[in-house]
Scaffold this active site. Structure first.
Site, mmCIF file in Angstrom:
data_model
loop_
_atom_site.group_PDB
_atom_site.id
_atom_site.type_symbol
_atom_site.label_atom_id
_atom_site.label_comp_id
_atom_site.label_asym_id
_atom_site.label_seq_id
_atom_site.Cartn_x
_atom_site.Cartn_y
_atom_site.Cartn_z
ATOM 1 N N LYS A 81 0.826 -1.224 0.000
ATOM 2 C CA LYS A 81 0.000 0.000 0.000
ATOM 3 C C LYS A 81 0.857 1.270 0.000
ATOM 4 C CE LYS A 81 -2.367 -0.792 3.806
ATOM 5 N NZ LYS A 81 -1.765 -2.044 4.301
ATOM 6 N N ARG A 87 -9.773 1.026 8.354
ATOM 7 C CA ARG A 87 -9.420 -0.348 8.701
ATOM 8 C C ARG A 87 -10.558 -1.042 9.442
ATOM 9 N NH1 ARG A 87 -3.440 0.913 8.859
ATOM 10 N NH2 ARG A 87 -2.311 -1.051 8.926
ATOM 11 N N ARG A 95 11.771 -5.311 5.226
ATOM 12 C CA ARG A 95 11.383 -3.935 4.884
ATOM 13 C C ARG A 95 12.281 -2.898 5.554
ATOM 14 N NH1 ARG A 95 5.336 -1.649 5.238
ATOM 15 N NH2 ARG A 95 5.516 -1.982 7.487
ATOM 16 N N ARG A 121 11.058 -0.492 10.966
ATOM 17 C CA ARG A 121 10.018 -0.122 11.933
ATOM 18 C C ARG A 121 10.008 -1.089 13.108
ATOM 19 N NH1 ARG A 121 4.522 0.920 8.598
ATOM 20 N NH2 ARG A 121 3.745 -0.325 10.329
ATOM 21 N N ARG A 180 -1.096 -8.458 13.510
ATOM 22 C CA ARG A 180 -1.609 -7.522 12.499
ATOM 23 C C ARG A 180 -2.405 -8.272 11.435
ATOM 24 N NH1 ARG A 180 4.032 -4.852 11.308
ATOM 25 N NH2 ARG A 180 3.049 -3.536 9.738
#
Ligand code: AMP
Length: 205
Positions: free
Chosen positions: A13, A88, A122, A152, A163
């Protein structure tokens, strides 16, 4: 034109939002980024949000919706927004419908085994927010602006599993909510492939 990007964590996203912003001149509004800014500044919203983010849970709707409303009331949002990570929950989607006309919802479809593989690699640019993955980019500085990359805190497998559970339970029902405005993009390939199919679909709208 206002667009929502819907998809599990690591579906791409953030990367697609940045690419669409460059192509169409939209503003990217990411509630995750807004929370991280608040955490950095030590605001009340940031202190509260961190407790949820660290566990891979959703920040309560009331706080998230209020923060989002404040952001999209700013003048730069008048020419079109790419919503990245919002809504969400069904409650968030209902509230958004009251304050903005949503023209299209792009669902980024990615199998969870690919999501898990992407998670640990990531890396994000600390200055411009460009997103990389160690599988395809081994440097520790950004190719675009030269700033250091960081990982992160919530990009670890334990938080990711929460998640993903939250996504299935709370966010995936939005696929039905937006059935009349939904287009599906295969997010399992490289970012450029997803970007090209998203552009093609948006130009048809
Ligand atoms: P993201 O950067 O979109 O992956 O979001 C990181 C974290 O911020 C999520 O795991 C949630 O804890 C929180 N968050 C971001 N957007 C929302 C939202 N729309 N509703 C509730 N929590 C959110």
């Amino acid at each position: 034109m206002n667009i929502i990007l819907l998809g599990a964590p690591f579906s791409g996203k953030g990367t697609l939002a940045k690419d669409l912003t460059r192509e169409f001149g939209f503003v990217q509004v990411s509630t995750g980024d807004l929370f991280r800014e608040n955490i950095k500044k030590g605001t009340d919203v940031g202190v509260l949000a961190k407790k949820y983010i660290d566990k891979g849970q959703l920040v309560p709707d009331s706080v998230t919706i209020e923060m989002l409303k404040q952001r999209i009331s700013k003048s730069d949002c008048k020419n079109g927004v790419v919503f990245d990570g919002f809504p969400r929950t069904t409650k968030q989607a209902e509230e958004l419908d009251k304050i903005a006309k949503i023209d299209a919802v792009i669902q980024l479809d990615v199998p969870f085994d690919i999501v898990r593989r992407r998670c640990l690699g990531r890396r994000i640019c600390s200055k411009c927010g460009e997103i990389y993955n160690t599988a395809t980019y081994s440097k520790t500085t950004c190719a675009k602006c030269g700033s250091p990359l960081f990982q992160r805190d919530d990009d670890n497998l334990e938080t990711l599993n929460n998640r993903l559970e939250v996504y299935e339970k709370m966010t995936a029902p939005l696929i039905n909510f937006y059935a009349d405005r939904l287009v599906v993009v295969d997010g399992s390939k490289d970012p450029d492939t997803a970007f090209k199919s998203a552009c093609k679909l948006l130009k048809e709208i």
